[in-house]
Scaffold this motif. Structure first.
Motif, mmCIF file in Angstrom:
data_model
loop_
_atom_site.group_PDB
_atom_site.id
_atom_site.type_symbol
_atom_site.label_atom_id
_atom_site.label_comp_id
_atom_site.label_asym_id
_atom_site.label_seq_id
_atom_site.Cartn_x
_atom_site.Cartn_y
_atom_site.Cartn_z
ATOM 1 N N ALA A 34 0.821 -1.211 0.000
ATOM 2 C CA ALA A 34 0.000 0.000 0.000
ATOM 3 C C ALA A 34 0.860 1.268 0.000
ATOM 4 O O ALA A 34 0.637 2.186 -0.794
ATOM 5 N N LEU A 37 4.661 4.935 -4.077
ATOM 6 C CA LEU A 37 4.647 6.194 -4.820
ATOM 7 C C LEU A 37 3.288 6.878 -4.715
ATOM 8 O O LEU A 37 3.185 8.095 -4.826
ATOM 9 N N GLY A 38 2.240 6.066 -4.506
ATOM 10 C CA GLY A 38 0.895 6.630 -4.393
ATOM 11 C C GLY A 38 0.830 7.652 -3.273
ATOM 12 O O GLY A 38 0.241 8.723 -3.424
ATOM 13 N N TYR A 120 4.567 2.764 -13.270
ATOM 14 C CA TYR A 120 5.041 2.847 -11.882
ATOM 15 C C TYR A 120 6.562 2.724 -11.851
ATOM 16 O O TYR A 120 7.260 3.438 -11.136
ATOM 17 N N PHE A 241 -5.911 3.051 -5.658
ATOM 18 C CA PHE A 241 -4.499 2.933 -6.043
ATOM 19 C C PHE A 241 -3.645 2.895 -4.785
ATOM 20 O O PHE A 241 -2.780 2.031 -4.607
#
Ligand code: PFF
Length: 462
Positions: A34, A37-38, A120, A241
């Motif tokens: 989790a 980069l999000g 990503y 995301f």
């Protein structure tokens, strides 16, 4: 080291399906998936593009109302089937006597995870390159214009960008080929606290940047006039995301989870940790952005321009930058492995070939598409798919179509199609909480996802 993964005769699954041992392994692996980069890169920049607080509030509501129940449902689906996402969905379809056409639903997470991985890896490659730049002292004493120049320079250099992307994809493939995800998850145990400490240190800096109050107001004083259906759809896609939902990542990890681990506690902890980290990054970035006169809506370069600027002006700033971008790269790696694993697991179930071979083929194909995404920042910036560059198109399709659809699949299959006593067994909690969970995944989530998607695509307006 290998002790942590054994093959088990798990209920409902193949007898050779691995299970991770160690009390915290799943918690760590899911947190690693989790947090990535999000939280660090995407949340601040899309918040900036969507005008701040109102967007943040909608994202928080989506995480709490849709994200947490879906996280539990996805872990439950995975652990009860102990198979890849596609097989999980197909098995339920057969058990229920559903039409073959519904097997397509199982492909959504499989395709979605790989399409996210294409771009990503490119961004994760930027963080690897920024470690190198920091080591070279590029950022010491840098000003806003200089920081922008370094970033635009990177966007313009296809070769450098592809190098970063290649190294990152190779690292991801290496871990997956060895089946070493559980081992990597262990290191999250000390890297995550380190990342949190780093965010707190940077928060300390941004508090004294002179614009902290403005940053806080920007993030937490909503102006709902700025909210558009497209922004709501982006907030939904981002909630999924950021929590790694609907793409099979959490499902495969669930399939490696020991039976005695508690899904509701683990799932809720991961979701909340993830959200807190994103908000923390927002609090770090925006005061710096305002203090240095950067644009909040600067786009994908936002953290790459603001963090080196802030750190570069501190004593020992280069070291801070190296540590920060190394943590970003590691957080990205612990997420990218969860994007590659669902497809490798799915093929491994179907083809009699060794895991390394499957990994090299899947990662190789993903890497190639990633190169197209990297080139769309420079040589191929003229190529448009429905008006968007290749990178943006991949981001849009996965973020605003595949992710919500994948979320819908998890909601419908865990809430409606999966055997009720089987999911009840997975979700160890009180009857009252289970009823709330059921209402959330059966009614609230599907309805909201459909409404938000239709609104975002301009099919309905509200
Ligand atoms: N959650 C990861 C992040 O925030 O960077 C990205 C991600 C990983 C999305 C795994 C989807 C997924 F299945």
């Amino acid at each position: 080291m290998r002790e942590e993964m054994t093959k088990s005769a798990a209920p409902g699954g193949g007898s050779d399906h691995p299970v991770w041992h160690g009390r915290w392994t799943l918690l760590m692996a899911a947190t690693g998936s989790a947090v990535g980069l999000g939280n660090i890169w995407k949340f601040p920049y899309i918040t900036g593009e969507n005008g701040g607080a109102a967007f943040v509030l909608i994202y928080i509501v989506f995480v709490l109302v849709l994200g947490v129940p879906l996280m539990l449902g996805e872990l439950g689906l995975g652990r009860s089937s102990r198979k890849s996402p596609l097989s999980t969905i197909m098995d339920i379809n057969r058990e229920r006597g559903l039409p073959k056409g519904l097997d397509l639903a199982g492909w959504i997470p499989q395709i979605g995870s790989i399409s996210i991985l294409t771009f990503y890896s490119v961004i994760a490659g930027w963080s690897l390159l920024y470690i190198l730049y920091s080591l070279m002292g590029v950022f010491s004493g840098i000003d806003a214009a200089g920081s922008e120049e370094v970033f635009t320079g990177l966007l313009g250099s296809a070769g450098v960008m592809i190098l970063g992307h290649t190294v990152f994809m190779a690292l991801t493939a290496f871990i997956i080929a060895r089946g070493a995800v559980a081992g990597i998850a262990r290191s999250i145990g000390w890297l995550m606290p380190l990342l949190l400490t780093m965010v707190v240190i940077m928060l300390g800096y941004s508090m004294f940047s002179g614009e902290f109050a403005r940053g806080v107001a920007y993030l937490f004083t909503p102006d709902f006039s700025k909210v558009t259906p497209a922004a709501i759809s982006e907030a939904l896609g981002h909630a999924f995301f950021s929590l790694s939902l609907g793409m099979g990542a959490i499902m495969v990890y669930g399939s490696y989870m020991q039976n005695q681990e508690n899904i509701p506690v683990t799932g809720t902890t991961v979701s909340l940790l993830d959200m807190v980290l994103a908000l923390g990054m927002g609090l770090v970035v925006f005061p710096v952005v305002f203090a240095y006169g950067l644009e909040p809506s600067a786009g994908p370069g936002l953290i790459f321009q603001s963090v080196p600027l802030a750190m570069g002006n501190l004593p020992l700033g280069d070291i801070f930058n190296v540590v920060f971008f190394s943590l970003v790269a590691f957080a990205a790696l612990s997420s990218s492995i969860s994007l590659l694993e669902p497809t490798v697991a799915m093929i491994e179930e179907r083809v009699q070939t060794s895991r390394p071979v499957i990994t090299v083929i899947v990662a190789g194909g993903t890497w190639l598409v990633g190169i197209a995404a990297a080139l769309s920042f420079n040589h191929w910036d003229e190529i448009k798919i429905f008006g968007a560059g290749i990178f943006d198109a991949l981001d849009f399709v996965s973020g605003q179509i595949l992710l919500p659809l994948g979320g819908l699949v998890v909601a419908v299959w865990s809430g409606w199609y999966m055997n009720r006593s089987a999911i009840r067994e997975q979700l160890v909690m009180s009857d009252a909480l289970f009823s709330i969970w059921e209402i959330a995944v059966r009614y609230v989530t599907p309805l909201l996802i459909v409404l938000v998607m239709l609104g975002g695509l301009g099919i309905i307006s509200f």
